[in-house]
Motif scaffolding. Structure first.
Motif, PDB file in Angstrom:
ATOM      1  N   ALA A 143      55.540  39.291  35.129  1.00  0.00           N
ATOM      2  CA  ALA A 143      54.152  40.041  35.325  1.00  0.00           C
ATOM      3  C   ALA A 143      53.174  39.164  35.019  1.00  0.00           C
ATOM      4  N   LYS A 144      52.011  39.369  35.708  1.00  0.00           N
ATOM      5  CA  LYS A 144      50.620  38.480  35.457  1.00  0.00           C
ATOM      6  C   LYS A 144      49.550  39.554  35.236  1.00  0.00           C
ATOM      7  N   ASP A 145      48.777  39.135  34.325  1.00  0.00           N
ATOM      8  CA  ASP A 145      47.373  39.938  33.882  1.00  0.00           C
ATOM      9  C   ASP A 145      46.694  39.672  35.040  1.00  0.00           C
ATOM     10  N   LEU A 146      46.356  40.670  35.882  1.00  0.00           N
ATOM     11  CA  LEU A 146      44.985  40.666  36.967  1.00  0.00           C
ATOM     12  C   LEU A 146      43.792  41.134  36.362  1.00  0.00           C
ATOM     13  N   THR A 147      43.636  41.118  35.240  1.00  0.00           N
ATOM     14  CA  THR A 147      42.505  42.009  34.791  1.00  0.00           C
ATOM     15  C   THR A 147      40.993  40.979  35.130  1.00  0.00           C
ATOM     16  N   GLU A 148      41.205  39.764  35.373  1.00  0.00           N
ATOM     17  CA  GLU A 148      39.831  39.182  35.532  1.00  0.00           C
ATOM     18  C   GLU A 148      39.439  39.382  37.021  1.00  0.00           C
ATOM     19  N   TYR A 149      40.370  39.928  38.093  1.00  0.00           N
ATOM     20  CA  TYR A 149      39.776  40.370  39.256  1.00  0.00           C
ATOM     21  C   TYR A 149      39.607  41.869  39.364  1.00  0.00           C
ATOM     22  N   SER A 150      39.327  42.539  38.039  1.00  0.00           N
ATOM     23  CA  SER A 150      38.743  43.745  38.257  1.00  0.00           C
ATOM     24  C   SER A 150      37.627  44.263  39.194  1.00  0.00           C
ATOM     25  N   SER A 151      36.718  43.267  39.353  1.00  0.00           N
ATOM     26  CA  SER A 151      35.374  43.635  40.202  1.00  0.00           C
ATOM     27  C   SER A 151      36.084  43.677  41.725  1.00  0.00           C
ATOM     28  N   LEU A 152      37.004  42.877  41.904  1.00  0.00           N
ATOM     29  CA  LEU A 152      37.816  42.844  43.331  1.00  0.00           C
ATOM     30  C   LEU A 152      38.412  44.186  43.643  1.00  0.00           C
ATOM     31  N   LEU A 153      39.133  44.314  42.574  1.00  0.00           N
ATOM     32  CA  LEU A 153      40.067  45.754  42.762  1.00  0.00           C
ATOM     33  C   LEU A 153      39.424  47.046  42.663  1.00  0.00           C
ATOM     34  N   GLY A 154      38.189  46.774  42.521  1.00  0.00           N
ATOM     35  CA  GLY A 154      37.419  48.218  42.316  1.00  0.00           C
ATOM     36  C   GLY A 154      37.057  48.657  43.512  1.00  0.00           C
ATOM     37  N   LYS A 155      37.234  48.200  44.619  1.00  0.00           N
ATOM     38  CA  LYS A 155      37.150  48.681  45.988  1.00  0.00           C
ATOM     39  C   LYS A 155      38.292  48.456  46.937  1.00  0.00           C
ATOM     40  N   PRO A 156      38.591  49.129  47.800  1.00  0.00           N
ATOM     41  CA  PRO A 156      39.601  49.145  48.543  1.00  0.00           C
ATOM     42  C   PRO A 156      39.539  47.675  49.320  1.00  0.00           C
ATOM     43  N   GLN A 157      40.763  47.023  49.248  1.00  0.00           N
ATOM     44  CA  GLN A 157      41.091  45.876  49.792  1.00  0.00           C
ATOM     45  C   GLN A 157      42.392  45.896  50.669  1.00  0.00           C
ATOM     46  N   SER A 158      42.282  44.915  51.537  1.00  0.00           N
ATOM     47  CA  SER A 158      43.477  44.681  52.384  1.00  0.00           C
ATOM     48  C   SER A 158      44.396  43.599  51.406  1.00  0.00           C
ATOM     49  N   TYR A 159      45.771  43.773  51.593  1.00  0.00           N
ATOM     50  CA  TYR A 159      46.567  42.712  50.805  1.00  0.00           C
ATOM     51  C   TYR A 159      47.552  42.279  51.604  1.00  0.00           C
TER      52      TYR A 159
END
Length: 575
Positions: A143-159
């Protein structure tokens, strides 16, 4: 001294899993372990690590699935990525106390260790390597903590993500992956942490010995940046897979039959912004699960194998340039590169919530184009050669940013001491290596109101490798090694207030964070006339340090023998 350069590498990798089963290794009495960790079973062959898990807040959460039992290869064997669009869950709107990536992989058959990654938008959020399977199959999770990318995750993004795997009639293993992202809503007891306001992915490129520098474009940056950090994902390959075992070129030339890797053992990644040196990243000596001797890493892998921590450089002194609205060149150079390096970078940006624009200037930059490196060699009566390589780095950058609350000045300091002593013997077919790499990064920010914040990151990466191999051909060879490696980290942040001639500490870090993560492993593999006669390994790992709960101490010990876990002991306590 790495399997990447070992001639019968294919044979070695492909037979090692079958060897373990055929010899019945691992059928040993397991010692009784106290305070066992939930989810880790004694006598299991599944890979395990002693590092603390990512803790989960007890708040409302929502999980999104990025891949569900997704194979790394199509039915025809072609590599494939999982992809789609990741949108913030409507039933768990931010802010989030934590966002966690979970990745479970199952694989069986014969296969190499491979690289895996995940990009969300243009931002790499995960990079690591896989476990080499055996015919019976293995399953592992991280598992990895992705919280530092919260601003990125706040909008729809391709992955797009997955494991770059290649199959053949011999390399049959296919990695089957289930990948999820879970959003934990913030509440009063579990508030959202302070994270970057903007994350800008700069993309990925490969450097190599011929072209050690890559150029990444940073465009569309906010005009009101106050603090900036450059996050770099790094992986060496081929001769630089275990770069700390590389020898000076003249030493490699003395032992041509051994086909040793040259360019010496010192590596660093130098970052520049618009042609000006902006920071230097010291790289942890990762070892992949096929590295040196495969039986070293069954079932306890080397430190950090599955989730390779990106390096972080404070580039706040360059904010005055980054807010001009133009596109900027971020260059990364691998010093002494001897082979291919995978590089990816992100900018983590904090912005001024009280102004649309900020301004500033770089006032000091003492980063030299390269480290100060010294080299000494001596030859013993028995023909062994001792190569000693030392390197030093000391530099400072400084700059100011004019914000809505006044001027802030940031000074970044790094000092590094590196040393590698390599005794090469047996015609180049044996190496006894002792390496230390230690240093600190210090960031000091002072505002116009007399407050000074000092953030310090210290590291120590000692590693010792005693390895040898003998080879007749692909059906007759012998590998043996002992590896002892440690990752020791300490981070702290303290705030001071100055008034007149008096300075007071007003906000010390409650406990900071510190950890010592050590793996000690011994392994051997011998093949005669195409049949394995020896396949053994014994290892232990201990992680002692803070986890991600403030004030909590996590002490976890694991031991294994011949591919099976034999001991598992955990203590968790308040500080």
């Amino acid at each position: 001294m790495r399997r990447m350069r070992f001639k019968p590498r294919l044979t070695c990798r492909n037979i090692v899993g079958a060897v373990l089963l055929a010899l019945g290794v691992g059928l040993v009495a397991a010692p009784t372990a106290g305070a066992a960790t939930p989810g880790i079973e004694i006598n299991s062959q599944n890979p395990v690590t002693a590092e603390p898990p990512v803790t989960r807040p007890d708040t409302h959460s929502c999980t999104r699935t990025l891949a569900d039992a997704f194979p790394s290869n199509t039915a025809t064997g072609t590599p494939q990525n999982f992809s789609g669009t990741l949108a913030p869950p409507a039933d768990c709107p931010g802010p989030w106390s934590k966002v966690v990536l979970d990745w479970t992989t199952s694989v069986q058959g014969n296969q190499y260790d491979r690289s895996g990654s995940l990009d969300i938008g243009s931002t790499m959020v995960y990079f690591g390597t896989t476990y080499e399977p055996d015919p019976a199959g293995n399953t592992y999770h991280f598992a990895k903590d992705l919280t530092e990318y919260s601003s990125l995750l706040g909008k729809p993004q391709s992955y797009s993500g997955g494991i770059g795997n290649y199959t053949s009639s011999v390399d049959t293993g296919v990695y089957v992956q289930t990948v999820t992202v879970t959003y934990y809503q913030a509440d009063r007891a579990n508030p959202a942490p302070s994270e970057p306001d903007t994350v800008v992915g700069l993309g990925s490129q490969d450097a190599d010995a011929a072209q050690p520098t890559v150029h990444l474009a940073a465009s569309g940056l906010p005009r009101n940046i106050t603090h900036a950090y450059l996050e770099i994902y790094i992986k060496g390959n081929g001769c630089d897979e275990q770069w700390f075992t590389d020898v000076p070129n003249d030493v490699a030339a003395e032992f041509p039959a051994a086909e040793m890797c040259g360019n010496g053992p010192y590596r660093e990644v130098d970052a520049s912004i618009d042609g000006r040196p902006a920071g230097v990243a010291q790289y942890f000596p990762y070892i992949y699960t096929g590295g040196i001797v495969p039986t070293l890493w069954r079932p306890i892998p080397a430190v950090g194998t599955f989730d390779m921590t990106p390096e972080l450089l404070d580039v706040t002194p360059f904010v005055g340039d980054l807010v001009d609205g133009a596109s900027h060149d971020v260059a990364l150079t691998v010093a002494n590169a001897g082979d291919v390096w995978n590089l990816s970078a992100n900018l983590l940006l904090y912005t001024d919530h009280g102004a649309a624009t900020t301004s500033g200037a770089l006032t000091k930059d003492t980063i030299a184009p390269e480290a100060t490196v010294s080299q000494h060699e001596s030859t013993a009566a028995n023909g062994s050669v001792t190569a000693t390589v030392d390197a030093r780095r000391d530099w400072t950058t400084s700059g100011y940013v004019d914000t809505s609350t006044g001027r802030e000045t940031t000074t970044v300091i790094q000092d590094v001491a590196f040393g590698n002593v390599d005794v090469v013997s047996q015609g180049g077919f044996a190496q006894d290596i002792t390496e230390h790499d230690q240093g600190r990064n210090v960031s000091v920010t002072t505002d116009s109101h007399g407050s000074t914040q000092v953030s310090t990151h210290q590291w120590s990466y000692p590693i010792a490798v005693d390895a040898s191999y003998q080879e007749t051909d692909g059906n007759d060879f012998s590998l043996a090694a002992t590896v002892d490696m440690t990752r020791q980290l300490t981070d702290s942040t303290t705030t001071y207030r100055t008034s007149g001639d008096r300075t007071a500490t007003i906000a010390p870090a409650p406990a900071g964070s510190e950890s010592t993560d050590r793996v000690h492993s011994t392994g051997a593999l011998t093949v005669a006339n195409g049949a394995a006669t020896v396949a053994s390994g014994q290892a232990w790992q201990r992680y002692a340090g803070t986890d991600d709960v403030p004030g909590q101490w996590y002490d976890h010990y694991l031991a294994a023998k011949n591919g099976y876990l034999t001991a598992n002991s955990l203590q968790v306590s308040g500080r």
